[in-house]
Design a protein around this motif. Structure first.
Motif, PDB file in Angstrom:
ATOM      1  N   ASP A  32       0.768  -1.319   0.086  1.00  0.00           N
ATOM      2  CA  ASP A  32      -0.016  -0.098  -0.206  1.00  0.00           C
ATOM      3  C   ASP A  32       0.752   1.211   0.039  1.00  0.00           C
ATOM      4  O   ASP A  32       0.452   2.224  -0.504  1.00  0.00           O
ATOM      5  CB  ASP A  32      -0.929  -0.053   1.224  1.00  0.00           C
ATOM      6  CG  ASP A  32      -2.145  -0.830   0.980  1.00  0.00           C
ATOM      7  OD1 ASP A  32      -2.254  -1.524  -0.127  1.00  0.00           O
ATOM      8  OD2 ASP A  32      -2.857  -1.074   2.070  1.00  0.00           O
ATOM      9  N   LYS A  35       1.404   2.947  -3.469  1.00  0.00           N
ATOM     10  CA  LYS A  35       0.321   3.339  -3.942  1.00  0.00           C
ATOM     11  C   LYS A  35      -0.175   4.708  -3.311  1.00  0.00           C
ATOM     12  O   LYS A  35      -0.478   5.812  -4.024  1.00  0.00           O
ATOM     13  CB  LYS A  35      -0.858   2.675  -3.708  1.00  0.00           C
ATOM     14  CG  LYS A  35      -0.599   1.184  -4.498  1.00  0.00           C
ATOM     15  CD  LYS A  35      -1.995   0.133  -4.153  1.00  0.00           C
ATOM     16  CE  LYS A  35      -1.677  -1.202  -4.722  1.00  0.00           C
ATOM     17  NZ  LYS A  35      -3.042  -2.222  -4.315  1.00  0.00           N
ATOM     18  N   ALA A  36       0.013   4.934  -2.097  1.00  0.00           N
ATOM     19  CA  ALA A  36      -0.443   6.059  -1.240  1.00  0.00           C
ATOM     20  C   ALA A  36       0.719   7.036  -1.639  1.00  0.00           C
ATOM     21  O   ALA A  36       0.042   8.395  -2.057  1.00  0.00           O
ATOM     22  CB  ALA A  36      -0.242   5.954   0.326  1.00  0.00           C
ATOM     23  N   LEU A  39      -0.274   8.429  -5.272  1.00  0.00           N
ATOM     24  CA  LEU A  39      -1.330   9.402  -5.135  1.00  0.00           C
ATOM     25  C   LEU A  39      -1.110  10.754  -4.659  1.00  0.00           C
ATOM     26  O   LEU A  39      -1.489  11.790  -5.260  1.00  0.00           O
ATOM     27  CB  LEU A  39      -2.464   9.032  -4.186  1.00  0.00           C
ATOM     28  CG  LEU A  39      -3.490   7.689  -5.089  1.00  0.00           C
ATOM     29  CD1 LEU A  39      -4.578   7.198  -3.819  1.00  0.00           C
ATOM     30  CD2 LEU A  39      -4.044   8.458  -5.999  1.00  0.00           C
ATOM     31  N   VAL A  70      -3.456   5.750   6.868  1.00  0.00           N
ATOM     32  CA  VAL A  70      -3.112   6.883   6.031  1.00  0.00           C
ATOM     33  C   VAL A  70      -3.935   7.931   6.876  1.00  0.00           C
ATOM     34  O   VAL A  70      -5.031   7.851   6.873  1.00  0.00           O
ATOM     35  CB  VAL A  70      -3.509   6.722   4.474  1.00  0.00           C
ATOM     36  CG1 VAL A  70      -3.557   7.868   3.801  1.00  0.00           C
ATOM     37  CG2 VAL A  70      -2.711   5.424   3.832  1.00  0.00           C
ATOM     38  N   GLN A  82      -7.713   6.459   7.049  1.00  0.00           N
ATOM     39  CA  GLN A  82      -8.100   5.202   6.901  1.00  0.00           C
ATOM     40  C   GLN A  82      -7.100   4.180   7.346  1.00  0.00           C
ATOM     41  O   GLN A  82      -5.797   4.417   7.414  1.00  0.00           O
ATOM     42  CB  GLN A  82      -7.984   5.051   5.433  1.00  0.00           C
ATOM     43  CG  GLN A  82      -9.350   5.714   4.795  1.00  0.00           C
ATOM     44  CD  GLN A  82      -9.380   5.438   3.063  1.00  0.00           C
ATOM     45  OE1 GLN A  82      -8.936   4.039   2.773  1.00  0.00           O
ATOM     46  NE2 GLN A  82      -9.692   6.176   2.383  1.00  0.00           N
ATOM     47  N   ILE A  86      -7.278   0.064   3.163  1.00  0.00           N
ATOM     48  CA  ILE A  86      -7.091   1.487   2.510  1.00  0.00           C
ATOM     49  C   ILE A  86      -7.947   1.447   1.393  1.00  0.00           C
ATOM     50  O   ILE A  86      -7.745   0.670   0.431  1.00  0.00           O
ATOM     51  CB  ILE A  86      -5.776   1.773   2.067  1.00  0.00           C
ATOM     52  CG1 ILE A  86      -5.006   1.633   3.324  1.00  0.00           C
ATOM     53  CG2 ILE A  86      -5.643   3.204   1.571  1.00  0.00           C
ATOM     54  CD1 ILE A  86      -5.202   2.643   4.499  1.00  0.00           C
ATOM     55  N   ASP A  87      -8.953   2.395   1.112  1.00  0.00           N
ATOM     56  CA  ASP A  87      -9.951   2.486  -0.119  1.00  0.00           C
ATOM     57  C   ASP A  87      -9.266   3.713  -0.885  1.00  0.00           C
ATOM     58  O   ASP A  87      -9.341   4.945  -0.928  1.00  0.00           O
ATOM     59  CB  ASP A  87     -11.338   2.900   0.246  1.00  0.00           C
ATOM     60  CG  ASP A  87     -12.160   3.154  -0.999  1.00  0.00           C
ATOM     61  OD1 ASP A  87     -11.696   3.208  -2.209  1.00  0.00           O
ATOM     62  OD2 ASP A  87     -13.538   3.460  -0.740  1.00  0.00           O
ATOM     63  N   PHE A  88      -8.382   3.232  -1.832  1.00  0.00           N
ATOM     64  CA  PHE A  88      -7.639   4.274  -2.719  1.00  0.00           C
ATOM     65  C   PHE A  88      -8.446   4.874  -3.643  1.00  0.00           C
ATOM     66  O   PHE A  88      -8.116   6.105  -3.866  1.00  0.00           O
ATOM     67  CB  PHE A  88      -6.486   3.549  -3.569  1.00  0.00           C
ATOM     68  CG  PHE A  88      -5.452   2.960  -2.639  1.00  0.00           C
ATOM     69  CD1 PHE A  88      -4.576   3.799  -2.438  1.00  0.00           C
ATOM     70  CD2 PHE A  88      -5.150   1.598  -2.142  1.00  0.00           C
ATOM     71  CE1 PHE A  88      -3.382   3.445  -1.340  1.00  0.00           C
ATOM     72  CE2 PHE A  88      -4.320   1.167  -1.249  1.00  0.00           C
ATOM     73  CZ  PHE A  88      -3.405   1.991  -0.851  1.00  0.00           C
ATOM     74  N   LYS A  89      -9.567   4.428  -3.974  1.00  0.00           N
ATOM     75  CA  LYS A  89     -10.380   5.290  -4.871  1.00  0.00           C
ATOM     76  C   LYS A  89     -10.958   6.538  -4.000  1.00  0.00           C
ATOM     77  O   LYS A  89     -10.937   7.771  -4.570  1.00  0.00           O
ATOM     78  CB  LYS A  89     -11.506   4.533  -5.527  1.00  0.00           C
ATOM     79  CG  LYS A  89     -11.084   3.723  -6.610  1.00  0.00           C
ATOM     80  CD  LYS A  89     -12.241   3.011  -7.107  1.00  0.00           C
ATOM     81  CE  LYS A  89     -11.783   2.253  -8.471  1.00  0.00           C
ATOM     82  NZ  LYS A  89     -12.824   1.308  -9.064  1.00  0.00           N
ATOM     83  N   LEU A  91      -9.783   7.772  -1.049  1.00  0.00           N
ATOM     84  CA  LEU A  91      -8.559   8.635  -1.051  1.00  0.00           C
ATOM     85  C   LEU A  91      -8.127   9.528  -2.040  1.00  0.00           C
ATOM     86  O   LEU A  91      -7.824  10.791  -2.005  1.00  0.00           O
ATOM     87  CB  LEU A  91      -7.238   7.613  -0.507  1.00  0.00           C
ATOM     88  CG  LEU A  91      -5.971   8.366  -0.321  1.00  0.00           C
ATOM     89  CD1 LEU A  91      -6.001   9.133   0.944  1.00  0.00           C
ATOM     90  CD2 LEU A  91      -4.840   7.400   0.020  1.00  0.00           C
ATOM     91  N   GLU A  92      -8.199   8.815  -3.318  1.00  0.00           N
ATOM     92  CA  GLU A  92      -7.709   9.823  -4.421  1.00  0.00           C
ATOM     93  C   GLU A  92      -8.799  10.844  -4.613  1.00  0.00           C
ATOM     94  O   GLU A  92      -8.567  12.006  -5.097  1.00  0.00           O
ATOM     95  CB  GLU A  92      -7.781   9.083  -5.936  1.00  0.00           C
ATOM     96  CG  GLU A  92      -7.491   9.974  -6.967  1.00  0.00           C
ATOM     97  CD  GLU A  92      -7.170   9.091  -8.339  1.00  0.00           C
ATOM     98  OE1 GLU A  92      -6.648   9.550  -9.071  1.00  0.00           O
ATOM     99  OE2 GLU A  92      -7.779   7.964  -8.273  1.00  0.00           O
TER     100      GLU A  92
END
Length: 112
Positions: A32, A35-36, A39, A70, A82, A86-89, A91-92
């Motif tokens: 993760d 990815k974070a 973003l 995060v 979160q 982690i819900d990256f959508k 978060l974005e």
């Protein structure tokens, strides 16, 4: 990786910050974190990666009970968090909406 005092200073000096807290023994954290970080870079937001095993005071300061975590800050205030999953959508979407400056919001215009 950064230490707690460096991140505390950044939270007061920079408009937007993403804090990613992990543990070296957490396999999900290793997946993760990039990815974070990406973003945050995509939206030109300061990214701070911290390891809870290297600096145990993080748990108390950020009130983190599980990793990965995060935390998103605007003007020194936590506005989103979160942990574990982690819900990256979402978060974005949040990072897209963050104001780029720290001007005070004119609430008269917002609610009229």
């Amino acid at each position: 990786m950064k230490n707690l005092s460096t991140v505390q200073k950044a939270l007061t000096e920079e408009t937007n910050n993403v804090v990613f807290i992990s543990s070296e023994s957490c396999s999900i954290c290793h997946v993760d974190e990039p990815k974070a970080r990406k973003l945050a870079e995509d939206y030109n937001i300061s990214f701070h990666h911290m390891d809870i095993m290297h600096e145990p005071r993080l748990a108390g300061f950020f009130e983190v009970l599980t990793v990965p975590a995060v935390l998103v800050y605007h003007d020194g205030k936590e506005i989103a968090r979160q942990a574990r999953f982690i819900d990256f959508k979402s978060l974005e979407k949040l990072l897209q909406q963050l104001p780029k400056d720290s001007k005070a919001t004119d609430y008269q215009n917002v609610f009229t």
